[in-house]
Design an enzyme around this catalytic site. Structure first.
Site, PDB file in Angstrom:
ATOM      1  N   VAL A   1       0.831  -1.211   0.000  1.00  0.00           N
ATOM      2  CA  VAL A   1       0.000   0.000   0.000  1.00  0.00           C
ATOM      3  C   VAL A   1       0.866   1.262   0.000  1.00  0.00           C
ATOM      4  O   VAL A   1       0.621   2.196  -0.765  1.00  0.00           O
ATOM      5  CB  VAL A   1      -0.978   0.008   1.200  1.00  0.00           C
TER       6      VAL A   1
ATOM      7  N   GLU B 203     -10.543   5.657   5.572  1.00  0.00           N
ATOM      8  CA  GLU B 203     -11.379   5.192   4.454  1.00  0.00           C
ATOM      9  C   GLU B 203     -10.877   3.858   3.902  1.00  0.00           C
ATOM     10  O   GLU B 203     -11.657   2.979   3.530  1.00  0.00           O
ATOM     11  CB  GLU B 203     -11.380   6.253   3.337  1.00  0.00           C
TER      12      GLU B 203
ATOM     13  N   VAL C 187     -11.635  -0.290   5.322  1.00  0.00           N
ATOM     14  CA  VAL C 187     -12.729  -1.192   4.946  1.00  0.00           C
ATOM     15  C   VAL C 187     -12.986  -1.035   3.452  1.00  0.00           C
ATOM     16  O   VAL C 187     -13.127   0.080   2.950  1.00  0.00           O
ATOM     17  CB  VAL C 187     -14.039  -0.857   5.708  1.00  0.00           C
TER      18      VAL C 187
ATOM     19  N   LYS D  71     -13.556  -5.583   9.974  1.00  0.00           N
ATOM     20  CA  LYS D  71     -14.199  -4.584   9.112  1.00  0.00           C
ATOM     21  C   LYS D  71     -15.647  -4.333   9.524  1.00  0.00           C
ATOM     22  O   LYS D  71     -16.089  -3.185   9.550  1.00  0.00           O
ATOM     23  CB  LYS D  71     -14.107  -5.042   7.663  1.00  0.00           C
TER      24      LYS D  71
ATOM     25  N   GLY E 170      -5.698  -4.684  -2.677  1.00  0.00           N
ATOM     26  CA  GLY E 170      -4.793  -4.397  -3.781  1.00  0.00           C
ATOM     27  C   GLY E 170      -4.088  -3.072  -3.559  1.00  0.00           C
ATOM     28  O   GLY E 170      -4.612  -2.171  -2.901  1.00  0.00           O
TER      29      GLY E 170
END
Lengths: 401, 401
Positions: free
Chosen positions: A12, A124, A127, A200, A298
């Site tokens: 990320v 943000e 989840v 989540k 991703g």
């Protein structure tokens, strides 16, 4: 110019750096200032990175840099992320994170520290990856009492179930394929046992209802017991099996929240969310069902959500956004055995008669050597009691989604 | 306390008043202040309303009331809504509207006036009713270059098409049913001819690309020519027919934007959006496809989006949100005959040979008295040219959605 730091240069984090570099103009138009990466924290070396001169191994270089106003935390894990984020917020810096484990375990505390220091703590990306859900839930749906949130919150398990449903692939084979394609980790436990999904749904529940819900005591069931037989019987009943994180508030204000595989109707908007995709349904009292769909994980999707939060932190440098929940001790959580549902059962044919006797108007949807049944709506406790002494081959909740 | 006014007490306006009254506590927690309805503008009398004492027929009572800081415009139509909203913004009041006609025709001008006066002009409810789309597009997806937006933006036409597809109902019968159920107006032209949808795709395009796109010269095709035969042939091709508003930016920066019925694959996320529901797909370069689904119209869903905007205006009383686009003269719009697509055709069988000769690798998907064909990807102009002198029974774009 808004100076930022990124903590973590993995999947990320490298995406965050890439988007800020490659979408400079787009971001400038959105915020009216340039976002500039001043420091990147990582213990590894990245000598070939175009940002090689920004790397540091020393957290204090970020903490003590008064020019850095916004920090992206994309390290993952609770420690030392929690200690770092606490210190940054206390030092007057806003933080954007993709770290669902951190938010699920420490959200209330970090939101409190952020509030005390008049800065923002945004998540943000925690989840649904790139799917907008936190901000829509907090802002767009603010005029709704949220009756229920139900979501396919984990791409790995959804990929595996899709392969089982659409291609008749067995669980083990589907898991191996998911690992091969990079949708599942080498140790897939957190995904297939539902721990990722429960974090989540707890974050969404905390946000929707204003009190921190801790994942620890929430009923969490994965998909490891789901078989091709279950999938086949579900199809006969015009259903698919999905791993659902679900929360609703009952009339007595208790919260019915859990993660479990569920049979859901083929006509449900969640039924057609396949492969590695996620989908989240929010039932508002004014909007009725609203569904958000997209890639739940991703590098680039998740990173783009982190960058959107960085932009939002940048826009609100001197004031807080209204994103907050208070701490709680999970006191209003409905014990799982009081949760009410119809249940799909597979039993040996010899046990059918006793099941019919105990459940009353049980519905038989298939029979042969074994039979598939749908119980009336009862509490989990009542269902368990009725099944005492019966050899249960499968037992899956039926969702009204 | 935040004093507001509501202009219009029709379907949406009465919903706004009801939500503000019934969700008082929820809204208070979201904004930290009470929202209080001081005035409601309507030419009609509502003596039995619990808010009867707030009604006025005189716009100036709202304009000149310095205590009123936020106004909901839910009257509909361009005049006098435009004149009223302009004056309110110029007087330093923020405005939230559900009026897509107003935003599509006058958005750039009203955003400019809002900017000059340091107030907000918000319109979440103008597209997709209760579905969050404006704020997610503007904020959550801000770190994406939007490659394409495609949506089922009109519930009336989607209801009619769903009845044709699922129940084999003819167009006229489905329209009558829609009218009976309140999904279509007595004069359904704005819906079935695509004018409602084109306003919405223009608003989304303006927001995504930063320049006002005016609906006037945008290719707008409704569903009045769609027949049960088309629906049946589409099914053979594993497709459904949906009315799609679509915009994408080409490599040469020109914008390919139109409203037209399309054949889309049954596997598309938009294919399963049925009945009166809307769905909007946003293709970001980082997120890939993100889809938003829900009720695109109706009193409470739409009103709840207006109230969310009122809350947002209330939170930003002394500063502007970054929601803006500049005016344009539609100079970068691709002429529709240069738009590229594969096309579904129904021709008389006698015309098949000449079609094959002209199109080259055309695909025949069914034949009998008439034949159904899929052309290769060409411009609309090239397709028209190839069809010269041929009696075309049906011609529907094929969407890659």
């Amino acid at each position: 110019m808004i100076e930022i730091a990124i903590m973590g240069h993995g999947v990320v984090g490298s995406g965050v750096a890439e988007i800020i570099t490659s979408h400079k103009q787009k971001l400038y138009s959105a915020i009216g200032e340039e976002i500039h990466i001043k420091k990147i924290l990582d213990l590894r070396e990245f000598p070939d990175s175009p940002l090689a001169d920004r790397f540091t191994k020393n957290f204090d270089e970020i903490l003590n840099d008064v020019e850095i106003r916004v920090v992206a935390e994309v390290m993952g894990g609770i420690h030392p992320a929690f200690e770092y984020v606490s210190k940054l917020l206390a030092a007057g810096k806003s933080v954007a994170t993709s770290n669902k484990e951190l938010v699920a375990a420490k959200g209330a505390e970090l939101l409190r520290i952020a509030k005390e220091n008049n800065v923002n703590f945004l998540f943000e990306a925690s989840v649904g990856g790139g799917i907008p859900i936190i901000r829509p839930l907090n802002q767009c749906l603010v005029a709704n009492n949220v009756k229920e949130i139900a979501g396919i919150l984990n791409g790995t398990t959804n990929f595996i179930l899709t392969k089982m449903i659409k291609d008749g692939m067995g669980f083990d084979e589907a898991l191996k394929l998911a690992q091969k394609l990079g949708f599942a980790e080498r140790n897939p436990a957190a995904d297939i046992e539902g721990h990722d999904a429960v974090r989540k749904i707890c974050i969404l529940a905390s946000l929707a209802y204003g009190k921190h819900i801790y994942p620890d005591n929430i009923h969490t069931e994965g998909i490891t017991n789901i078989t091709l037989e279950d999938v086949k019987f579900a199809k006969k009943f015009d259903c698919v099996i999905k791993l659902i994180g679900d929360v609703k508030v009952l009339d007595d204000d208790r919260m019915d929240i859990f993660v479990a595989p569920m049979l859901i109707s083929k006509n449900s908007q969640l039924a057609n969310i396949d492969n590695e995709f996620n989908g989240i349904m929010v039932r508002g009292d004014c909007t009725d069902d609203v569904v958000f769909y997209g890639k739940g994980a991703g590098s680039m999707p998740t990173a783009s959500a982190v960058v959107a939060d960085i932009v939002d932190c940048g826009k609100h440098l001197k004031r807080r956004k209204f994103l907050f929940w208070v701490d709680s001790d999970n006191e209003n959580i409905l014990p799982y055995n009081e949760s009410r549902t119809a249940m799909f059962l597979r039993l040996k044919s010899g046990d059918k008669a006793v099941a019919i006797e105990r459940f009353g108007d049980i519905q038989v949807i298939a029979e042969g050597d074994e039979c598939a049944l749908i119980t009336p709506v009862l509490t989990i406790g009542e269902i368990e009691q009725n099944l005492e002494g019966i050899d249960v081959l499968s037992k899956i909740r039926i969702g009204d989604l």
